[in-house]
Scaffold this active site. Structure first.
Site, short mmCIF file in Angstrom:
data_model
loop_
_atom_site.label_atom_id
_atom_site.label_comp_id
_atom_site.label_asym_id
_atom_site.label_seq_id
_atom_site.Cartn_x
_atom_site.Cartn_y
_atom_site.Cartn_z
N HIS A 85 0.80 -1.23 0.00
CA HIS A 85 0.00 0.00 0.00
C HIS A 85 0.83 1.28 0.00
O HIS A 85 0.26 2.37 -0.08
CB HIS A 85 -0.96 0.02 1.19
CG HIS A 85 -0.27 0.30 2.49
ND1 HIS A 85 0.37 -0.66 3.20
CD2 HIS A 85 -0.10 1.45 3.18
CE1 HIS A 85 0.90 -0.13 4.29
NE2 HIS A 85 0.63 1.15 4.31
C1 UD1 Z 1 -2.23 5.28 6.04
C2 UD1 Z 1 -0.93 5.75 6.68
C3 UD1 Z 1 0.14 4.67 6.54
C4 UD1 Z 1 -0.36 3.36 7.07
C5 UD1 Z 1 -1.66 2.98 6.37
C6 UD1 Z 1 -2.22 1.67 6.84
C7 UD1 Z 1 -0.54 8.19 6.54
C8 UD1 Z 1 0.28 9.23 5.90
N1 UD1 Z 1 -0.42 6.95 6.01
O1 UD1 Z 1 -1.99 5.14 4.64
O2 UD1 Z 1 1.29 5.06 7.26
O3 UD1 Z 1 0.62 2.35 6.85
O4 UD1 Z 1 -2.60 4.03 6.62
O5 UD1 Z 1 -3.34 1.32 6.12
O6 UD1 Z 1 -1.24 8.46 7.49
N2 UD1 Z 1 -9.42 4.43 1.93
C9 UD1 Z 1 -10.60 3.77 1.89
N3 UD1 Z 1 -11.16 3.40 3.07
C10 UD1 Z 1 -10.60 3.67 4.27
C11 UD1 Z 1 -9.36 4.37 4.29
C12 UD1 Z 1 -8.80 4.73 3.12
O7 UD1 Z 1 -11.15 3.49 0.84
O8 UD1 Z 1 -11.17 3.29 5.31
C13 UD1 Z 1 -8.76 4.78 0.65
C14 UD1 Z 1 -9.09 6.16 0.18
O9 UD1 Z 1 -9.19 6.12 -1.20
C15 UD1 Z 1 -7.88 6.98 0.57
C16 UD1 Z 1 -6.76 5.93 0.44
O10 UD1 Z 1 -7.35 4.71 0.82
O11 UD1 Z 1 -7.70 8.06 -0.25
C17 UD1 Z 1 -5.60 6.19 1.30
O12 UD1 Z 1 -5.96 6.35 2.68
P1 UD1 Z 1 -5.06 7.28 3.64
O13 UD1 Z 1 -5.58 7.26 5.01
O14 UD1 Z 1 -4.85 8.60 3.02
O15 UD1 Z 1 -3.64 6.60 3.63
P2 UD1 Z 1 -3.20 5.07 3.61
O16 UD1 Z 1 -2.65 4.78 2.28
O17 UD1 Z 1 -4.27 4.18 4.15
#
Ligand code: UD1
Length: 360
Positions: free
Chosen positions: A209
C-alpha cells in the site's frame, strides 16, 4: 462543559488509521482501572471502512470511540488540516492532561500539533523510528511528532539512539518495547482457529500500500508481474488495501491470477501471517509481526524504520528488484530462510510499562 472527577488525570488517546488500533488497545487496557485516571478515545476517521476500522475495535475488545471526527480521505494537507480543525475544539472543551498519539500516520502528527500549540502534554507511542527517507510521508510525521512530544516511548534501542542524535533530552525518552506485539501476543490463540477455505498449506501472504509502490503505474505493474511469477511456485494470497485496489483499477492493471481478497480483520490476518511460508510486504508493522512470529519476511522497500527486524529478526529488504525477490524466495523455498530472534522487550507487556511511567 465536561465535568471531570477532581484530581483525576484526564488521558486522551488519538487514533485514526488501521495500524493505530492494535497499538492503542494494550495501553487502554493497561490504564483501565487505575485509580485517579479517566480515559477518552478519539477516532479521527482517517480510516472509515468497516474492515479498516470497526472490525479492529471489535476484535481488540476496545470501547467505541468517545469522540469520532469523521475526517475521511484527502490530500495530506487537507486530511492533516481537517483533523486539526476538528480536534482543536474537543481538546479546548475537554482539557486533557495528557494526549497520547500512536505511530506515524497523519492523525498522529495532526494531533501532536494541535496539543503542543494548546500547551497540552503529548506522549508519542512508537517514537524514534527513522527510515531516513523524507520522501515517505510517515517519516515527516515521525520527525515532527517526536520534536513536539513530552514523553517518547520507543519500541527498541535504535529509537533512543535516533532521538539522542536529534537532541531530544534523554529524560523524555523511555524504551518500553513494542505495543503492537502486546496485541499480537494476546490474540494469537484466537487466530489459530481462523483460515481460508481451499488455501494450500504453503502460501505467500502479500500486502502492498505504500505510495512509492502503488501510486506509480510502472512501479505497480512491475511489482504485480513479480508477484505473478511468485504465484507459479507458491499461491499468493493478497488482501488488498483500498488504495491499492483503486490504483490497480485506475491504471487498468490486473492481479487476476493472484488470490486477491478484501482487507482482512486483525485476527484473520494474524492467523494467515502466523502460518505463511513467507510474507511479502511494504508495511511497517508487518515487518515486526513476522519477526515476532519467526516467519520469513521479504520487504518491498529500499529502507526500513524498523532496523531490528533486519538485524535481529526475519526481515530481508528486497526493494523493488525482481532478481533479489526471486533469489530470496528461492532461499525460503529451499528451507534456507533467514532465522531470527525476538528483539528485547517485545514481550506483550509494553502497554503496562507505559501505564506505569504515566502513573508515576
Ligand atoms: C495510512 C498511513 C500509513 C499506514 C496505512 C495503513 C498516513 C500518511 N499513512 O496510509 O502510514 O501504513 O494508513 O493502512 O497516514 N481508503 C478507503 N477506506 C478507508 C481508508 C482509506 O477506501 O477506510 C482509501 C481512500 O481512497 C484513501 C486511500 O485509501 O484516499 C488512502 O488512505 P489514507 O488514510 O490517506 O492513507 P493510507 O494509504 O491508508
Amino acid at each position: 462543559m465536561f465535568a471531570l472527577l477532581e484530581n483525576c488525570l484526564n488521558i486522551f488517546h488519538i487514533v485514526g488509521a488501521r495500524p493505530n488500533f492494535m497499538k492503542v488497545a494494550p495501553v487502554l487496557n493497561a490504564l483501565k482501572g487505575r485509580k485517579n485516571m479517566v480515559q477518552t478515545l478519539v477516532h479521527t476517521g482517517q480510516h472509515y471502512d468497516v474492515n479498516m476500522s470497526e472490525v479492529f475495535f471489535r476484535q481488540l475488545g476496545m470501547p467505541a470511540p468517545d469522540v469520532y471526527l469523521a475526517v475521511g480521505s484527502g490530500t495530506h494537507a487537507k486530511q492533516t488540516a481537517e483533523i486539526m480543525i476538528r480536534l482543536e475544539p474537543v481538546v479546548v472543551e475537554r482539557q486533557p492532561d495528557i494526549v497520547l498519539v500512536y505511530g506515524d500516520v497523519n492523525s498522529t502528527v495532526a494531533a501532536a500539533l494541535v496539543c503542543a500549540k494548546l500547551g497540552v502534554r503529548v506522549g508519542h507511542i512508537e517514537a524514534g523510528l527513522r527510515s531516513f527517507d523524507r520522501t515517505m510521508p510517515e517519516e515527516i510525521n515521525r520527525l515532527v511528532t517526536d520534536q513536539l512530544a513530552d514523553w517518547l516511548f520507543t519500541p527498541s534501542e535504535d529509537g533512543d539512539e535516533n532521538l539522542r542524535r536529534e537532541g531530544i533530552p534523554p529524560e523524555k525518552v523511555f524504551c518500553v518495547g513494542n505495543v503492537m506485539i502486546d496485541s499480537l501476543v494476546r490474540l494469537l490463540p484466537s487466530a489459530e482457529n481462523t483460515g481460508i477455505d481451499g488455501l494450500p498449506e504453503r502460501y505467500a501472504l502479500v500486502t502492498l500500500h505504500r505510495p512509492a509502490n502503488v501510486d506509480d503505474s510502472v512501479t505497480l505493474k512491475g511489482i504485480l508481474e513479480s508477484l505473478v511469477e511468485v504465484n507459479r511456485d507458491l499461491t499468493v494470497v493478497f488482501p488488498a488495501h483500498p488504495r491499492t485496489r483503486k490504483r490497480i483499477a485506475d491504471f487498468g492493471l490486473t492481479a487476476g491470477q493472484l488470490c486477491v481478497l478484501d482487507p482482512l480483520s486483525y485476527v484473520d490476518f494474524l492467523g494467515l501471517q502466523s502460518r505463511a511460508t513467507v510474507v511479502i510486504t511494504d508495511s511497517g508493522g508487518i515487518q515486526e509481526e513476522t519477526t515476532y512470529l519467526g516467519v520469513p519476511c521479504l520487504t518491498l522497500r529500499e529502507n526500513t524504520e524498523r532496523p531490528v527486524t533486519v538485524t535481529l529478526g526475519t526481515n530481508v529488504l528486497v526493494g523493488r528488484d525482481p532478481d533479489k525477490l526471486r533469489s530470496e524466495l528461492s532461499r525460503v523455498l529451499a528451507g534456507q530462510a533467514k532465522k531470527g530472534t525476538i528483539p528485547p522487550l517485545w514481550d506483550g507487556h509494553a502497554g503496562e510499562r507505559i501505564a506505569a511511567i504515566l502513573a508515576d
